[in-house]
Design an enzyme around this catalytic site. Structure first.
Site, mmCIF file in Angstrom:
data_model
loop_
_atom_site.group_PDB
_atom_site.id
_atom_site.type_symbol
_atom_site.label_atom_id
_atom_site.label_comp_id
_atom_site.label_asym_id
_atom_site.label_seq_id
_atom_site.Cartn_x
_atom_site.Cartn_y
_atom_site.Cartn_z
ATOM 1 C CD GLU A 27 -2.975 -0.621 2.363
ATOM 2 O OE1 GLU A 27 -3.766 -1.344 2.718
ATOM 3 O OE2 GLU A 27 -2.695 0.335 3.073
ATOM 4 C CD GLU A 79 -12.096 2.648 1.514
ATOM 5 O OE1 GLU A 79 -12.586 1.713 1.895
ATOM 6 O OE2 GLU A 79 -10.951 2.970 1.789
ATOM 7 C CE LYS A 82 -11.138 3.364 6.215
ATOM 8 N NZ LYS A 82 -9.945 3.131 5.255
ATOM 9 C CD GLU A 88 -7.869 6.717 7.587
ATOM 10 O OE1 GLU A 88 -7.898 5.592 7.023
ATOM 11 O OE2 GLU A 88 -6.583 7.039 7.924
#
Length: 147
Positions: A27, A79, A82, A88
Site C-alpha cells: 500500500e 470510500e 468509511k 481516511e
C-alpha cells in the site's frame, strides 16, 4: 524517501538472514482531501505520478539496484461511507461513482485513468488496464515480504 524506507527494511531483513527475500509494496498513495494541509489533489497526483514513473524506470534502490518492486496504490476508489477522519475516505484514484479524482498516467504515457474508466465496460483489454490501476495500487508504507 521511498528508497530509504525500502532499503531500511531490506537491511533489517538481511541482518536477520533474509536478505534475498522479494519485497512488494502492498500500500502506498496520498490522500486528496482531509484533515491536513498536505491532503490535496495536486499532492496526490504528484506523488502517484512520480511513484509510477520511478517504478517503471526499473532503477530500484541503492541496496537493490535495477529491481522492480511490485506496488499497490492505495486506493482505487474513495470510500465515502468509511467512518473516521475525512482523510481516511479520500485516497482513491476514482470517486465512488467511477469518475476520476484526477488524471494519472499509470503506464508511462500509454493509459490515462479517465480514458480507461470510460471504456472499461466495452473492452476486455481496457478492463485489464483498469485492473493495472488497482494493481499498481500511502505514505503509510506497508511492505509484504514473500519468502
Amino acid at each position: 524517501m521511498l528508497d530509504a524506507q525500502l532499503d531500511a527494511a531490506i537491511a533489517a531483513m538481511a541482518t536477520l538472514g533474509y536478505g534475498e527475500v522479494k519485497v512488494v509494496i502492498s500500500e502506498t498513495g496520498w490522500p486528496t482531501s482531509g484533515d491536513s494541509s498536505g491532503a490535496t489533489v495536486a499532492n496526490a497526483a504528484s506523488y502517484n505520478t512520480r511513484l509510477v514513473s520511478k517504478l517503471l524506470s526499473n532503477t530500484g534502490t541503492p541496496r537493490r539496484p535495477q529491481t522492480f518492486f511490485a506496488t499497490f496504490i492505495f486506493a482505487l476508489f474513495n470510500e465515502d461511507e468509511k467512518t473516521g477522519h475525512t482523510t481516511e475516505r479520500n485516497w482513491g484514484l476514482f470517486y465512488p461513482d467511477g469518475t476520476p479524482v484526477y488524471d494519472i498516467d499509470l503506464s508511462a504515457g500509454v493509459i490515462k485513468t479517465s480514458h480507461t474508466l470510460e471504456a472499461a465496460s466495452s473492452s476486455s483489454v481496457v478492463s485489464c488496464e483498469f485492473v493495472w490501476a488497482s494493481i499498481l495500487c500511502s505514505t503509510n508504507l506497508l511492505l509484504l515480504f514473500i519468502l
